[in-house]
Scaffold this motif. Structure first.
Motif, PDB file in Angstrom:
ATOM      1  N   SER A   1       0.812  -1.219   0.000  1.00  0.00           N
ATOM      2  CA  SER A   1       0.000   0.000   0.000  1.00  0.00           C
ATOM      3  C   SER A   1       0.847   1.271   0.000  1.00  0.00           C
ATOM      4  O   SER A   1       0.364   2.355  -0.333  1.00  0.00           O
ATOM      5  CB  SER A   1      -0.927   0.013   1.219  1.00  0.00           C
ATOM      6  OG  SER A   1      -0.177  -0.049   2.424  1.00  0.00           O
ATOM      7  N   ALA A   2       2.145   1.156   0.376  1.00  0.00           N
ATOM      8  CA  ALA A   2       3.016   2.327   0.430  1.00  0.00           C
ATOM      9  C   ALA A   2       3.704   2.613  -0.899  1.00  0.00           C
ATOM     10  O   ALA A   2       4.384   3.631  -1.046  1.00  0.00           O
ATOM     11  CB  ALA A   2       4.069   2.136   1.520  1.00  0.00           C
ATOM     12  N   ILE A   3       3.544   1.729  -1.871  1.00  0.00           N
ATOM     13  CA  ILE A   3       4.171   1.927  -3.183  1.00  0.00           C
ATOM     14  C   ILE A   3       3.303   2.855  -4.010  1.00  0.00           C
ATOM     15  O   ILE A   3       2.090   2.690  -4.095  1.00  0.00           O
ATOM     16  CB  ILE A   3       4.365   0.581  -3.901  1.00  0.00           C
ATOM     17  CG1 ILE A   3       5.207  -0.350  -3.033  1.00  0.00           C
ATOM     18  CG2 ILE A   3       5.033   0.787  -5.254  1.00  0.00           C
ATOM     19  CD1 ILE A   3       5.347  -1.750  -3.606  1.00  0.00           C
ATOM     20  N   ARG A   4       3.940   3.850  -4.632  1.00  0.00           N
ATOM     21  CA  ARG A   4       3.222   4.874  -5.379  1.00  0.00           C
ATOM     22  C   ARG A   4       3.430   4.701  -6.887  1.00  0.00           C
ATOM     23  O   ARG A   4       4.463   4.184  -7.322  1.00  0.00           O
ATOM     24  CB  ARG A   4       3.701   6.259  -4.962  1.00  0.00           C
ATOM     25  CG  ARG A   4       3.659   6.521  -3.454  1.00  0.00           C
ATOM     26  CD  ARG A   4       3.985   7.976  -3.147  1.00  0.00           C
ATOM     27  NE  ARG A   4       5.290   8.382  -3.628  1.00  0.00           N
ATOM     28  CZ  ARG A   4       6.330   8.674  -2.837  1.00  0.00           C
ATOM     29  NH1 ARG A   4       6.196   8.583  -1.518  1.00  0.00           N
ATOM     30  NH2 ARG A   4       7.475   9.066  -3.341  1.00  0.00           N
TER      31      ARG A   4
ATOM     32  N   LEU B   1      22.295  -1.870  -3.527  1.00  0.00           N
ATOM     33  CA  LEU B   1      21.549  -0.705  -4.005  1.00  0.00           C
ATOM     34  C   LEU B   1      21.005   0.139  -2.861  1.00  0.00           C
ATOM     35  O   LEU B   1      20.963   1.367  -2.940  1.00  0.00           O
ATOM     36  CB  LEU B   1      20.384  -1.163  -4.887  1.00  0.00           C
ATOM     37  CG  LEU B   1      20.754  -1.763  -6.245  1.00  0.00           C
ATOM     38  CD1 LEU B   1      19.592  -2.558  -6.814  1.00  0.00           C
ATOM     39  CD2 LEU B   1      21.167  -0.656  -7.217  1.00  0.00           C
ATOM     40  N   THR B   2      20.592  -0.515  -1.786  1.00  0.00           N
ATOM     41  CA  THR B   2      19.907   0.176  -0.698  1.00  0.00           C
ATOM     42  C   THR B   2      20.776   0.433   0.526  1.00  0.00           C
ATOM     43  O   THR B   2      20.412   1.240   1.390  1.00  0.00           O
ATOM     44  CB  THR B   2      18.686  -0.636  -0.241  1.00  0.00           C
ATOM     45  OG1 THR B   2      19.142  -1.914   0.246  1.00  0.00           O
ATOM     46  CG2 THR B   2      17.707  -0.845  -1.390  1.00  0.00           C
ATOM     47  N   GLY B   3      21.913  -0.267   0.618  1.00  0.00           N
ATOM     48  CA  GLY B   3      22.753  -0.144   1.808  1.00  0.00           C
ATOM     49  C   GLY B   3      22.251  -0.957   2.984  1.00  0.00           C
ATOM     50  O   GLY B   3      22.694  -0.741   4.118  1.00  0.00           O
ATOM     51  N   MET B   4      21.352  -1.899   2.742  1.00  0.00           N
ATOM     52  CA  MET B   4      20.809  -2.715   3.834  1.00  0.00           C
ATOM     53  C   MET B   4      21.782  -3.817   4.231  1.00  0.00           C
ATOM     54  O   MET B   4      22.646  -4.228   3.463  1.00  0.00           O
ATOM     55  CB  MET B   4      19.479  -3.342   3.413  1.00  0.00           C
ATOM     56  CG  MET B   4      18.372  -2.356   3.168  1.00  0.00           C
ATOM     57  SD  MET B   4      16.774  -3.163   2.857  1.00  0.00           S
ATOM     58  CE  MET B   4      17.144  -4.178   1.417  1.00  0.00           C
TER      59      MET B   4
ATOM     60  N   LYS C   1      12.531   0.294  -0.137  1.00  0.00           N
ATOM     61  CA  LYS C   1      12.655   1.599  -0.780  1.00  0.00           C
ATOM     62  C   LYS C   1      14.019   2.217  -0.505  1.00  0.00           C
ATOM     63  O   LYS C   1      14.677   1.932   0.497  1.00  0.00           O
ATOM     64  CB  LYS C   1      11.568   2.552  -0.278  1.00  0.00           C
ATOM     65  CG  LYS C   1      11.731   2.956   1.184  1.00  0.00           C
ATOM     66  CD  LYS C   1      10.656   3.956   1.603  1.00  0.00           C
ATOM     67  CE  LYS C   1      10.847   4.357   3.069  1.00  0.00           C
ATOM     68  NZ  LYS C   1       9.834   5.330   3.520  1.00  0.00           N
ATOM     69  N   CYS C   2      14.438   3.079  -1.426  1.00  0.00           N
ATOM     70  CA  CYS C   2      15.611   3.914  -1.215  1.00  0.00           C
ATOM     71  C   CYS C   2      15.535   5.084  -2.184  1.00  0.00           C
ATOM     72  O   CYS C   2      14.740   5.073  -3.130  1.00  0.00           O
ATOM     73  CB  CYS C   2      16.917   3.126  -1.398  1.00  0.00           C
ATOM     74  SG  CYS C   2      17.330   2.766  -3.103  1.00  0.00           S
TER      75      CYS C   2
ATOM     76  N   ILE D   1      11.889   1.473  -5.681  1.00  0.00           N
ATOM     77  CA  ILE D   1      11.377   0.323  -4.937  1.00  0.00           C
ATOM     78  C   ILE D   1      11.985  -0.926  -5.558  1.00  0.00           C
ATOM     79  O   ILE D   1      11.801  -1.202  -6.747  1.00  0.00           O
ATOM     80  CB  ILE D   1       9.841   0.227  -5.012  1.00  0.00           C
ATOM     81  CG1 ILE D   1       9.187   1.532  -4.521  1.00  0.00           C
ATOM     82  CG2 ILE D   1       9.348  -0.979  -4.211  1.00  0.00           C
ATOM     83  CD1 ILE D   1       9.418   1.856  -3.067  1.00  0.00           C
ATOM     84  N   PHE D   2      12.720  -1.681  -4.756  1.00  0.00           N
ATOM     85  CA  PHE D   2      13.317  -2.928  -5.223  1.00  0.00           C
ATOM     86  C   PHE D   2      12.569  -4.100  -4.585  1.00  0.00           C
ATOM     87  O   PHE D   2      12.437  -4.165  -3.361  1.00  0.00           O
ATOM     88  CB  PHE D   2      14.802  -2.976  -4.889  1.00  0.00           C
ATOM     89  CG  PHE D   2      15.587  -1.906  -5.591  1.00  0.00           C
ATOM     90  CD1 PHE D   2      15.881  -2.012  -6.939  1.00  0.00           C
ATOM     91  CD2 PHE D   2      15.993  -0.761  -4.910  1.00  0.00           C
ATOM     92  CE1 PHE D   2      16.579  -1.017  -7.608  1.00  0.00           C
ATOM     93  CE2 PHE D   2      16.695   0.240  -5.564  1.00  0.00           C
ATOM     94  CZ  PHE D   2      16.987   0.108  -6.919  1.00  0.00           C
ATOM     95  N   VAL D   3      12.098  -4.987  -5.419  1.00  0.00           N
ATOM     96  CA  VAL D   3      11.243  -6.079  -4.963  1.00  0.00           C
ATOM     97  C   VAL D   3      12.045  -7.374  -4.946  1.00  0.00           C
ATOM     98  O   VAL D   3      12.476  -7.870  -5.994  1.00  0.00           O
ATOM     99  CB  VAL D   3      10.005  -6.223  -5.865  1.00  0.00           C
ATOM    100  CG1 VAL D   3       9.061  -7.284  -5.290  1.00  0.00           C
ATOM    101  CG2 VAL D   3       9.288  -4.880  -6.004  1.00  0.00           C
ATOM    102  N   ASP D   4      12.265  -7.899  -3.755  1.00  0.00           N
ATOM    103  CA  ASP D   4      12.999  -9.151  -3.564  1.00  0.00           C
ATOM    104  C   ASP D   4      12.006 -10.306  -3.579  1.00  0.00           C
ATOM    105  O   ASP D   4      10.915 -10.206  -3.004  1.00  0.00           O
ATOM    106  CB  ASP D   4      13.750  -9.108  -2.231  1.00  0.00           C
ATOM    107  CG  ASP D   4      14.914 -10.077  -2.186  1.00  0.00           C
ATOM    108  OD1 ASP D   4      15.131 -10.794  -3.174  1.00  0.00           O
ATOM    109  OD2 ASP D   4      15.603 -10.117  -1.143  1.00  0.00           O
ATOM    110  N   THR D   5      12.377 -11.395  -4.219  1.00  0.00           N
ATOM    111  CA  THR D   5      11.464 -12.537  -4.359  1.00  0.00           C
ATOM    112  C   THR D   5      12.120 -13.814  -3.855  1.00  0.00           C
ATOM    113  O   THR D   5      13.353 -13.925  -3.846  1.00  0.00           O
ATOM    114  CB  THR D   5      11.050 -12.726  -5.834  1.00  0.00           C
ATOM    115  OG1 THR D   5      12.218 -13.002  -6.619  1.00  0.00           O
ATOM    116  CG2 THR D   5      10.360 -11.477  -6.372  1.00  0.00           C
ATOM    117  N   PRO D   6      11.337 -14.799  -3.452  1.00  0.00           N
ATOM    118  CA  PRO D   6      11.918 -16.090  -3.079  1.00  0.00           C
ATOM    119  C   PRO D   6      12.610 -16.704  -4.297  1.00  0.00           C
ATOM    120  O   PRO D   6      12.110 -16.620  -5.416  1.00  0.00           O
ATOM    121  CB  PRO D   6      10.698 -16.920  -2.656  1.00  0.00           C
ATOM    122  CG  PRO D   6       9.618 -15.933  -2.389  1.00  0.00           C
ATOM    123  CD  PRO D   6       9.868 -14.785  -3.313  1.00  0.00           C
ATOM    124  N   GLY D   7      13.753 -17.314  -4.068  1.00  0.00           N
ATOM    125  CA  GLY D   7      14.470 -17.943  -5.174  1.00  0.00           C
ATOM    126  C   GLY D   7      13.833 -19.256  -5.587  1.00  0.00           C
ATOM    127  O   GLY D   7      13.238 -19.970  -4.779  1.00  0.00           O
TER     128      GLY D   7
END
Length: 272
Positions: free
Chosen positions: A41-44, A67-70, A90-91, A99-105
């Protein structure tokens, strides 16, 4: 759609000698920010949204961390998938929110191919309904892998059918682990992929790229996508055409696997 190439094995690049950490350097995990996903819901609609897919161990989460520094996840670098759900992070970069979307491999040992595909399809369907389109899809491939096994082939074929040729130019086929292998042998592996397994999709517009485990390299890949957005074939089929997941181009491909069947969860989520 790309033709399948069976039995094409490419040589595995030799690993480089491990580099000792120089005194005074601080490991990245101790200085990065915590991995805190944001809700859908926070993605615009004005966000630059990049979807990251690949086989377990190919470096999806590591790319996003650069990319995000996480911080890396607990257990990162192991032979199992740390990412069990689709998560968005997000970053900000040059004044733009990404917005970078990580998915299960795929082949993560904890979720079936069906469960991974269903999670990916659910996220893509719901975000498209909210008028959020992707700027790009990054597909990671570990250069240390011995050829294109059954899982590699199936996950790549799912990628092609999920995106479709019309959105192929939004895809980056990213080889990883360049910092861990002999470069000359890695180049041979890359060239083999481009002229065999990846050839048709590259001809459709997908672009091979290299990730050398640095933030600069990661951002070069992202910036090559620009800000153009496109609807993926799977999103069109699920939302615009109202197809059940098992009737989509990607769903039919998944159903072709001898050891994989579309589970009841798919029908419960998407009808049929």
């Amino acid at each position: 759609m790309p033709a399948k190439h069976k039995g094409n094995q490419h040589p595995v690049p030799r690993l480089r000698e491990p580099v000792k950490m120089r005194s005074g350097l601080v490991p990245m995990s101790s200085v990065g920010t915590l991995r805190t996903p944001i809700p859908m819901s926070a993605i615009r609609p004005d966000d630059v949204v990049i979807f990251v897919m690949g086989k377990t161990g190919s470096g999806m989460s590591n790319l996003i961390n650069k990319l995000t520094g996480m911080q890396p996840e607990d257990g990162a670098g192991q032979l199992f998938s740390c990412t069990k759900t689709v998560c968005a992070y997000k970053c900000y970069h040059n004044g733009q929110r990404f917005i970078f979307v990580d998915t299960p491999g795929f082949n993560n040992g904890q979720l079936s191919q069906c469960a991974v595909f269903t999670a990916i399809a659910t996220w893509l369907k719901e975000t498209y309904r909210k008028s959020i389109e992707l700027t790009g899809v990054i597909y990671t491939h570990n250069l240390r892998e011995d050829g294109m096994g059954a899982v590699d082939e199936q996950s790549f074929q799912l990628l092609c059918r999920l995106c479709g040729n019309e959105a192929a130019d939004r895809v980056r086929l990213v080889t990883t682990m360049w910092d861990d292998v002999d470069e000359s042998e890695a180049v041979e592996v890359e060239e083999t992929l481009k002229r065999t397994h990846w050839q048709s999709f590259v001809q459709a517009g997908a672009r091979p790229r290299r990730f050398d485990n640095t933030s600069e390299s990661a951002w070069n890949i992202v910036e090559s996508l620009g800000i153009t957005t496109k609807t993926l074939l799977l999103q069109k089929e699920l939302v615009d055409m109202g197809k059940a997941l098992e009737d989509t181009t990607a769903g039919k491909r998944l159903g072709q696997g001898k050891s994989v069947t579309l589970c009841g969860r798919v029908k419960r989520l998407f009808g049929g």
